[in-house]
Scaffold this motif. Structure first.
Motif, PDB file in Angstrom:
ATOM      1  N   LYS A 170       0.816  -1.218   0.000  1.00 43.24           N
ATOM      2  CA  LYS A 170       0.000   0.000   0.000  1.00 43.24           C
ATOM      3  C   LYS A 170       0.847   1.265   0.000  1.00 43.24           C
ATOM      4  N   GLY A 171       2.159   1.109   0.097  1.00 42.34           N
ATOM      5  CA  GLY A 171       3.027   2.285   0.063  1.00 42.34           C
ATOM      6  C   GLY A 171       4.308   2.045   0.822  1.00 42.34           C
ATOM      7  N   ASP A 172       5.267   2.946   0.653  1.00 37.86           N
ATOM      8  CA  ASP A 172       6.528   2.831   1.361  1.00 37.86           C
ATOM      9  C   ASP A 172       6.327   3.133   2.843  1.00 37.86           C
ATOM     10  N   ALA A 173       6.958   2.332   3.686  1.00 39.03           N
ATOM     11  CA  ALA A 173       6.887   2.580   5.123  1.00 39.03           C
ATOM     12  C   ALA A 173       7.623   3.881   5.455  1.00 39.03           C
ATOM     13  N   ILE A 174       7.266   4.479   6.582  1.00 37.94           N
ATOM     14  CA  ILE A 174       7.933   5.705   7.031  1.00 37.94           C
ATOM     15  C   ILE A 174       9.418   5.436   7.212  1.00 37.94           C
ATOM     16  N   GLU A 175      10.251   6.341   6.716  1.00 40.17           N
ATOM     17  CA  GLU A 175      11.700   6.161   6.798  1.00 40.17           C
ATOM     18  C   GLU A 175      12.143   6.031   8.254  1.00 40.17           C
ATOM     19  N   LEU A 176      13.061   5.073   8.497  1.00 37.33           N
ATOM     20  CA  LEU A 176      13.561   4.806   9.837  1.00 37.33           C
ATOM     21  C   LEU A 176      15.056   5.101   9.918  1.00 37.33           C
ATOM     22  N   ASP A 177      15.522   5.382  11.110  1.00 39.90           N
ATOM     23  CA  ASP A 177      16.953   5.503  11.373  1.00 39.90           C
ATOM     24  C   ASP A 177      17.439   4.126  11.816  1.00 39.90           C
ATOM     25  N   LEU A 178      17.841   3.307  10.850  1.00 36.27           N
ATOM     26  CA  LEU A 178      18.208   1.924  11.156  1.00 36.27           C
ATOM     27  C   LEU A 178      19.467   1.840  12.015  1.00 36.27           C
ATOM     28  N   ILE A 179      20.370   2.781  11.860  1.00 37.43           N
ATOM     29  CA  ILE A 179      21.579   2.772  12.698  1.00 37.43           C
ATOM     30  C   ILE A 179      21.200   3.018  14.153  1.00 37.43           C
ATOM     31  N   ALA A 180      20.293   3.957  14.383  1.00 33.40           N
ATOM     32  CA  ALA A 180      19.822   4.206  15.746  1.00 33.40           C
ATOM     33  C   ALA A 180      19.073   2.991  16.294  1.00 33.40           C
ATOM     34  N   GLU A 181      18.317   2.315  15.437  1.00 37.83           N
ATOM     35  CA  GLU A 181      17.610   1.110  15.871  1.00 37.83           C
ATOM     36  C   GLU A 181      18.603   0.010  16.243  1.00 37.83           C
ATOM     37  N   ARG A 182      19.662  -0.114  15.466  1.00 41.33           N
ATOM     38  CA  ARG A 182      20.709  -1.091  15.799  1.00 41.33           C
ATOM     39  C   ARG A 182      21.298  -0.801  17.175  1.00 41.33           C
ATOM     40  N   GLU A 183      21.630   0.455  17.422  1.00 39.33           N
ATOM     41  CA  GLU A 183      22.228   0.827  18.701  1.00 39.33           C
ATOM     42  C   GLU A 183      21.254   0.625  19.855  1.00 39.33           C
ATOM     43  N   ARG A 184      19.980   0.759  19.570  1.00 40.47           N
ATOM     44  CA  ARG A 184      18.968   0.533  20.610  1.00 40.47           C
ATOM     45  C   ARG A 184      18.805  -0.944  20.932  1.00 40.47           C
ATOM     46  N   LEU A 185      18.861  -1.788  19.911  1.00 38.65           N
ATOM     47  CA  LEU A 185      18.539  -3.201  20.073  1.00 38.65           C
ATOM     48  C   LEU A 185      19.699  -4.048  20.608  1.00 38.65           C
ATOM     49  N   LEU A 186      20.911  -3.779  20.141  1.00 35.27           N
ATOM     50  CA  LEU A 186      22.028  -4.678  20.474  1.00 35.27           C
ATOM     51  C   LEU A 186      22.283  -4.827  21.966  1.00 35.27           C
ATOM     52  N   PRO A 187      22.247  -3.752  22.762  1.00 27.45           N
ATOM     53  CA  PRO A 187      22.466  -3.960  24.198  1.00 27.45           C
ATOM     54  C   PRO A 187      21.423  -4.869  24.840  1.00 27.45           C
ATOM     55  N   GLN A 188      20.240  -4.920  24.247  1.00 22.46           N
ATOM     56  CA  GLN A 188      19.163  -5.717  24.831  1.00 22.46           C
ATOM     57  C   GLN A 188      19.346  -7.217  24.602  1.00 22.46           C
ATOM     58  N   ILE A 189      20.202  -7.584  23.641  1.00 20.93           N
ATOM     59  CA  ILE A 189      20.444  -9.013  23.398  1.00 20.93           C
ATOM     60  C   ILE A 189      21.879  -9.392  23.744  1.00 20.93           C
ATOM     61  N   GLY A 190      22.574  -8.522  24.467  1.00 23.81           N
ATOM     62  CA  GLY A 190      23.977  -8.776  24.795  1.00 23.81           C
ATOM     63  C   GLY A 190      24.202 -10.079  25.532  1.00 23.81           C
ATOM     64  N   GLU A 191      23.366 -10.372  26.507  1.00 21.79           N
ATOM     65  CA  GLU A 191      23.524 -11.600  27.288  1.00 21.79           C
ATOM     66  C   GLU A 191      23.300 -12.839  26.415  1.00 21.79           C
ATOM     67  N   ALA A 192      22.278 -12.775  25.557  1.00 19.86           N
ATOM     68  CA  ALA A 192      22.000 -13.909  24.668  1.00 19.86           C
ATOM     69  C   ALA A 192      23.144 -14.120  23.676  1.00 19.86           C
ATOM     70  N   LEU A 193      23.720 -13.035  23.162  1.00 20.34           N
ATOM     71  CA  LEU A 193      24.851 -13.146  22.240  1.00 20.34           C
ATOM     72  C   LEU A 193      26.052 -13.765  22.927  1.00 20.34           C
ATOM     73  N   ALA A 194      26.284 -13.395  24.181  1.00 13.67           N
ATOM     74  CA  ALA A 194      27.405 -13.968  24.933  1.00 13.67           C
ATOM     75  C   ALA A 194      27.219 -15.476  25.109  1.00 13.67           C
TER      76      ALA A 194
END
Length: 272
Positions: A170-194
């Motif tokens: 139905k159309g292009d999704a609203i543009e996202l700051d994917l780099i900011a999303e990466r920085e937001r998400l990675l700390p939240q899975i740090g324990e699982a990654l370890a």
């Protein structure tokens, strides 16, 4: 032109260029946007692997027998975390070595919104194009397909891992700051990654902090306000004004069709 369908081939550029395989030939679709296009299913389906006639297509173009025996049709392709290669039960070990026991990438994309996905390097940017992503960002390189699936599971606890195809069309999704999303998400899975690094080895998972966002521009003149789908099993004729192409969908003024869904169906082109 007459022949069996395969998923559309696409090339990344200022605008994604699409080519529709019809048997041994290809139809360049971008120049046809705004024009009338019609094709008809002849009633013939032939397995993309063995070539035998089949009344029903399985796993995007296979007969039932090939669907049951080929590693590329196994459940672990849809759910890579269930890979059973290490157990010695892979349907085709050589295929598994060439396609699964190789580096994979975990990425963020913007399709119908933020999502996480996985792909082999050889499928970049094809995978993103096929999903209708307008933005994509690789965030991890991992040792195997199974490991990419395990990392994806952790991220999928925080963001979507599937595309809402109706919203995407139905159309292009609203543009996202994917780099900011990466920085937001990675700390939240740090324990699982370890935990995964301890299980599979410290070198098995590599973060990709220097990757940049890839933007994709699809050839769509007009998005539909309402989604209705052509189904070759119910009506063999597809015709209308081609208004755009996104993902593996042709967008007509009177409906859309997922070309990938009808792999190995023989069609006859009626107009171009």
């Amino acid at each position: 032109m007459q022949g069996h369908l395969s998923k559309m081939r696409a090339e990344l550029g200022e605008q994604v260029q699409y080519y529709l395989p019809i048997g041994e030939q290809e139809l360049h679709l971008n120049p046809l946007i705004g024009e009338s296009l019609a094709f008809e299913f002849t009633g013939k389906i032939n397995c993309r692997s063995c070539g035998k006639a089949t009344k029903k297509s399985y796993s995007q173009g296979h007969c039932f027998v090939c669907m049951r025996k080929l590693a590329s049709c196994d459940m672990c392709i849809m759910k890579p975390e269930t890979c059973h290669y290490a157990q010695g039960t892979c349907r085709e070990p050589e295929w598994g070595e060439a396609n699964c026991m190789i580096p994979h990438y975990v990425y963020l994309a913007n399709t119908s919104g933020l999502k996480v996905g996985i792909t082999r390097h050889s499928q970049i940017p094809t995978r993103w194009i096929d999903q209708g992503a307008t933005q994509a960002l690789p965030i991890f390189k991992v040792a195997t397909r199974q490991l990419s699936g395990l990392v994806e599971i952790e991220l999928a606890k925080l963001v979507a891992d599937k595309t809402n195809w109706r919203a995407m069309l139905k159309g292009d999704a609203i543009e996202l700051d994917l780099i900011a999303e990466r920085e937001r998400l990675l700390p939240q899975i740090g324990e699982a990654l370890a935990d995964l690094a301890e299980r599979f080895g410290l070198e098995a998972i590599s973060e990709l902090p220097d990757e940049q966002v890839i933007d994709l521009n699809f050839p769509v003149a007009q998005y539909p306000s309402k989604i209705s789908s052509f189904n070759l099993d119910k009506n063999p004729l597809v015709e209308g004004q081609l208004q755009g192409i996104k993902g593996q969908y042709l967008i007509f003024n009177n409906g859309v069709i997922n070309i990938r869904k009808f792999g190995s169906y023989e069609i006859k082109l009626l107009s171009e």
